[in-house]
Motif scaffolding. Structure first.
Motif, PDB file in Angstrom:
ATOM      1  N   TYR A 126       1.035  -1.125  -0.082  1.00 11.08           N
ATOM      2  CA  TYR A 126      -0.198  -0.248  -0.188  1.00 11.08           C
ATOM      3  C   TYR A 126       0.980   1.455   0.012  1.00 11.08           C
ATOM      4  O   TYR A 126       0.531   2.650  -0.690  1.00 11.08           O
ATOM      5  CB  TYR A 126      -0.642   0.093   1.086  1.00 11.08           C
ATOM      6  CG  TYR A 126      -0.569   0.334   2.274  1.00 11.08           C
ATOM      7  CD1 TYR A 126      -0.440   1.783   3.413  1.00 11.08           C
ATOM      8  CD2 TYR A 126      -0.426  -0.392   3.488  1.00 11.08           C
ATOM      9  CE1 TYR A 126       0.031   2.144   4.403  1.00 11.08           C
ATOM     10  CE2 TYR A 126       0.375  -0.034   4.693  1.00 11.08           C
ATOM     11  CZ  TYR A 126       0.575   0.643   4.823  1.00 11.08           C
ATOM     12  OH  TYR A 126       0.744   1.207   6.314  1.00 11.08           O
ATOM     13  N   TYR A 127       2.267   1.006   0.308  1.00  8.24           N
ATOM     14  CA  TYR A 127       2.609   2.026   0.804  1.00  8.24           C
ATOM     15  C   TYR A 127       3.758   2.624  -1.282  1.00  8.24           C
ATOM     16  O   TYR A 127       3.285   3.911  -1.283  1.00  8.24           O
ATOM     17  CB  TYR A 127       4.316   2.088   1.459  1.00  8.24           C
ATOM     18  CG  TYR A 127       4.944   3.393   1.868  1.00  8.24           C
ATOM     19  CD1 TYR A 127       4.891   4.112   2.119  1.00  8.24           C
ATOM     20  CD2 TYR A 127       5.646   3.541   0.765  1.00  8.24           C
ATOM     21  CE1 TYR A 127       6.274   5.117   2.004  1.00  8.24           C
ATOM     22  CE2 TYR A 127       7.666   4.060  -0.263  1.00  8.24           C
ATOM     23  CZ  TYR A 127       7.417   5.439   1.036  1.00  8.24           C
ATOM     24  OH  TYR A 127       8.142   6.324   0.842  1.00  8.24           O
ATOM     25  N   PHE A 128       3.732   1.979  -2.055  1.00 13.16           N
ATOM     26  CA  PHE A 128       4.185   2.316  -3.240  1.00 13.16           C
ATOM     27  C   PHE A 128       3.146   3.049  -3.617  1.00 13.16           C
ATOM     28  O   PHE A 128       3.138   3.155  -4.648  1.00 13.16           O
ATOM     29  CB  PHE A 128       4.755   0.829  -3.734  1.00 13.16           C
ATOM     30  CG  PHE A 128       6.123   0.410  -3.213  1.00 13.16           C
ATOM     31  CD1 PHE A 128       6.912   1.270  -3.366  1.00 13.16           C
ATOM     32  CD2 PHE A 128       6.364  -1.120  -2.575  1.00 13.16           C
ATOM     33  CE1 PHE A 128       8.188   1.070  -3.272  1.00 13.16           C
ATOM     34  CE2 PHE A 128       7.689  -1.403  -2.259  1.00 13.16           C
ATOM     35  CZ  PHE A 128       9.344  -0.255  -2.817  1.00 13.16           C
ATOM     36  N   VAL A 129       1.888   2.161  -3.818  1.00 11.71           N
ATOM     37  CA  VAL A 129       0.343   2.494  -4.325  1.00 11.71           C
ATOM     38  C   VAL A 129      -0.207   4.300  -4.148  1.00 11.71           C
ATOM     39  O   VAL A 129       0.006   4.788  -5.008  1.00 11.71           O
ATOM     40  CB  VAL A 129      -1.135   1.624  -4.747  1.00 11.71           C
ATOM     41  CG1 VAL A 129      -1.525   1.744  -4.842  1.00 11.71           C
ATOM     42  CG2 VAL A 129      -0.249  -0.059  -4.683  1.00 11.71           C
ATOM     43  N   GLU A 130       0.297   3.926  -2.612  1.00 15.09           N
ATOM     44  CA  GLU A 130      -0.731   5.043  -2.364  1.00 15.09           C
ATOM     45  C   GLU A 130       0.627   6.232  -2.522  1.00 15.09           C
ATOM     46  O   GLU A 130       0.336   7.345  -2.758  1.00 15.09           O
ATOM     47  CB  GLU A 130      -0.720   5.051  -0.111  1.00 15.09           C
ATOM     48  CG  GLU A 130      -1.216   6.353   0.035  1.00 15.09           C
ATOM     49  CD  GLU A 130      -1.826   6.385   1.404  1.00 15.09           C
ATOM     50  OE1 GLU A 130      -1.048   6.469   1.913  1.00 15.09           O
ATOM     51  OE2 GLU A 130      -2.656   5.007   1.598  1.00 15.09           O
ATOM     52  N   VAL A 131       1.927   6.550  -2.313  1.00 11.24           N
ATOM     53  CA  VAL A 131       2.554   7.429  -2.406  1.00 11.24           C
ATOM     54  C   VAL A 131       2.715   7.714  -3.498  1.00 11.24           C
ATOM     55  O   VAL A 131       3.444   8.640  -3.570  1.00 11.24           O
ATOM     56  CB  VAL A 131       4.540   6.739  -1.429  1.00 11.24           C
ATOM     57  CG1 VAL A 131       5.378   7.870  -2.585  1.00 11.24           C
ATOM     58  CG2 VAL A 131       4.074   6.974  -0.354  1.00 11.24           C
ATOM     59  N   ALA A 187      -4.908   1.118  -3.024  1.00  6.74           N
ATOM     60  CA  ALA A 187      -4.140   1.549  -1.946  1.00  6.74           C
ATOM     61  C   ALA A 187      -5.257   1.290  -0.421  1.00  6.74           C
ATOM     62  O   ALA A 187      -4.436   1.035   0.621  1.00  6.74           O
ATOM     63  CB  ALA A 187      -3.754   2.935  -1.742  1.00  6.74           C
ATOM     64  N   ALA A 188      -5.715   1.980  -0.268  1.00  7.28           N
ATOM     65  CA  ALA A 188      -7.461   1.761   0.474  1.00  7.28           C
ATOM     66  C   ALA A 188      -7.125   0.175   1.274  1.00  7.28           C
ATOM     67  O   ALA A 188      -7.219  -0.056   2.328  1.00  7.28           O
ATOM     68  CB  ALA A 188      -8.688   2.625   0.588  1.00  7.28           C
ATOM     69  N   PHE A 189      -8.411  -0.739   0.004  1.00  7.86           N
ATOM     70  CA  PHE A 189      -8.200  -1.969  -0.084  1.00  7.86           C
ATOM     71  C   PHE A 189      -6.712  -2.790   0.879  1.00  7.86           C
ATOM     72  O   PHE A 189      -6.537  -3.688   1.982  1.00  7.86           O
ATOM     73  CB  PHE A 189      -8.458  -2.463  -0.907  1.00  7.86           C
ATOM     74  CG  PHE A 189     -10.575  -2.258  -1.328  1.00  7.86           C
ATOM     75  CD1 PHE A 189     -11.086  -3.227  -0.282  1.00  7.86           C
ATOM     76  CD2 PHE A 189     -10.623  -1.489  -1.657  1.00  7.86           C
ATOM     77  CE1 PHE A 189     -12.534  -2.632  -0.439  1.00  7.86           C
ATOM     78  CE2 PHE A 189     -11.812  -1.258  -1.930  1.00  7.86           C
ATOM     79  CZ  PHE A 189     -13.037  -1.903  -1.239  1.00  7.86           C
ATOM     80  N   LEU A 190      -5.534  -2.148   0.119  1.00 12.13           N
ATOM     81  CA  LEU A 190      -4.224  -2.706   0.345  1.00 12.13           C
ATOM     82  C   LEU A 190      -3.850  -2.161   1.762  1.00 12.13           C
ATOM     83  O   LEU A 190      -3.900  -3.412   2.379  1.00 12.13           O
ATOM     84  CB  LEU A 190      -2.946  -2.086  -0.085  1.00 12.13           C
ATOM     85  CG  LEU A 190      -3.229  -2.965  -1.845  1.00 12.13           C
ATOM     86  CD1 LEU A 190      -1.954  -1.911  -2.779  1.00 12.13           C
ATOM     87  CD2 LEU A 190      -2.769  -4.088  -1.849  1.00 12.13           C
ATOM     88  N   THR A 192      -6.174  -1.832   4.587  1.00 11.91           N
ATOM     89  CA  THR A 192      -7.267  -2.036   5.334  1.00 11.91           C
ATOM     90  C   THR A 192      -6.798  -4.212   5.269  1.00 11.91           C
ATOM     91  O   THR A 192      -6.777  -4.139   6.387  1.00 11.91           O
ATOM     92  CB  THR A 192      -8.525  -2.078   4.737  1.00 11.91           C
ATOM     93  OG1 THR A 192      -8.310  -0.249   4.856  1.00 11.91           O
ATOM     94  CG2 THR A 192      -9.507  -1.906   6.094  1.00 11.91           C
ATOM     95  N   TYR A 193      -6.669  -4.077   4.376  1.00 12.67           N
ATOM     96  CA  TYR A 193      -6.667  -5.916   4.478  1.00 12.67           C
ATOM     97  C   TYR A 193      -6.021  -6.608   4.648  1.00 12.67           C
ATOM     98  O   TYR A 193      -4.837  -7.671   4.796  1.00 12.67           O
ATOM     99  CB  TYR A 193      -7.924  -6.297   3.717  1.00 12.67           C
ATOM    100  CG  TYR A 193      -9.459  -5.848   3.776  1.00 12.67           C
ATOM    101  CD1 TYR A 193     -10.166  -6.200   4.596  1.00 12.67           C
ATOM    102  CD2 TYR A 193      -9.729  -4.866   2.715  1.00 12.67           C
ATOM    103  CE1 TYR A 193     -11.340  -5.990   4.997  1.00 12.67           C
ATOM    104  CE2 TYR A 193     -11.209  -4.549   3.083  1.00 12.67           C
ATOM    105  CZ  TYR A 193     -11.621  -4.873   3.750  1.00 12.67           C
ATOM    106  OH  TYR A 193     -13.125  -4.794   4.202  1.00 12.67           O
ATOM    107  N   VAL A 194      -5.042  -6.094   2.785  1.00 13.52           N
ATOM    108  CA  VAL A 194      -3.824  -6.774   2.425  1.00 13.52           C
ATOM    109  C   VAL A 194      -2.535  -7.159   3.548  1.00 13.52           C
ATOM    110  O   VAL A 194      -2.244  -7.622   3.894  1.00 13.52           O
ATOM    111  CB  VAL A 194      -3.099  -6.558   1.448  1.00 13.52           C
ATOM    112  CG1 VAL A 194      -1.872  -7.141   0.722  1.00 13.52           C
ATOM    113  CG2 VAL A 194      -4.240  -6.849  -0.073  1.00 13.52           C
ATOM    114  N   ALA A 195      -2.451  -5.729   4.381  1.00 11.97           N
ATOM    115  CA  ALA A 195      -1.302  -5.834   5.517  1.00 11.97           C
ATOM    116  C   ALA A 195      -1.792  -5.956   5.763  1.00 11.97           C
ATOM    117  O   ALA A 195      -0.526  -6.989   6.554  1.00 11.97           O
ATOM    118  CB  ALA A 195      -1.301  -4.105   5.512  1.00 11.97           C
TER     119      ALA A 195
END
Length: 203
Positions: A126-131, A187-190, A192-195
């Motif tokens: 999520y860091y990579f996608v969001e940033v 990124a929000a789904f990553l 919340t769930y994937v992390a």
């Protein structure tokens, strides 16, 4: 693909912003870990980086809160800063969180090196996608800010610099709708769930 080719310069600039922010987070992580900052700093980080309302939410409500914040509120703040004719001022909205993330990573590594590494690795998707999404938006704002600064300079110049923003404005809207907002949603789904799934797998 066509939209990417038409905005290749924008994506290249976004990649440079992303490299800078990632390097900043890594350097601050290392400095924080080496200097062994006081663990009370975690409270400061939490109060600055994450809204208490978001931390108390779960599941789809948390996803919706992340999308609202990262997909609309923060971009709006960046847009307002981009209107100010000061170059790169709009980057503050992503430089400060990147620095805070670096401090947070450094502190969790101090607490427990192994678990800290696991937490950092689980945060990477999520860091990579969001940033990168924020960096892409910043690259779009670069041209808006440039347009505003040129218009102001033209007031004082005899030989005016001609620049049309209509086409770039349309491309910017397309980039936001087709790339930036969808990446924020992913990124929000990553986050919340994937992390959490990755963290459980690593432990």
């Amino acid at each position: 693909m066509l939209l990417y080719l038409e905005n290749k310069k924008t994506f290249k600039r976004a990649s440079k912003f992303f490299l800078f922010l990632t390097s900043l987070s890594i350097v601050i992580t290392l400095i924080t870990y080496i200097l062994s900052l006081n663990l009370d700093f975690i409270k400061i980080i939490e109060s600055v980086s994450t809204s208490e309302q978001i931390t108390q939410l779960n599941g789809i409500q948390k996803v919706e809160a992340f999308i609202l914040n990262n997909g609309f509120k923060v971009p709006l703040q960046m847009l307002i800063l981009a209107i100010v004719p000061v170059q790169f001022l709009y980057l503050l909205n992503i430089i400060i969180p990147s620095a805070i993330i670096g401090i947070a990573f450094g502190i969790v590594l101090q607490i427990d090196l192994v678990k800290g590494i696991q937490l950092i690795v689980s945060s990477m998707p999520y860091y990579f996608v969001e940033v990168f999404a924020f960096c892409l938006f910043a690259a779009v704002l670069f041209e808006l800010n440039q347009f505003i600064r040129i218009k102001i300079k033209n007031i004082f110049l005899k030989n005016k610099v001609t620049i049309s923003f209509k086409k770039r404005g349309q491309e910017a809207i397309k980039l936001y709708v087709l790339f930036i907002l969808p990446m924020m949603i992913i990124a929000a789904f990553l986050e919340t769930y994937v992390a959490d799934i990755l963290l459980n797998l690593l432990q």
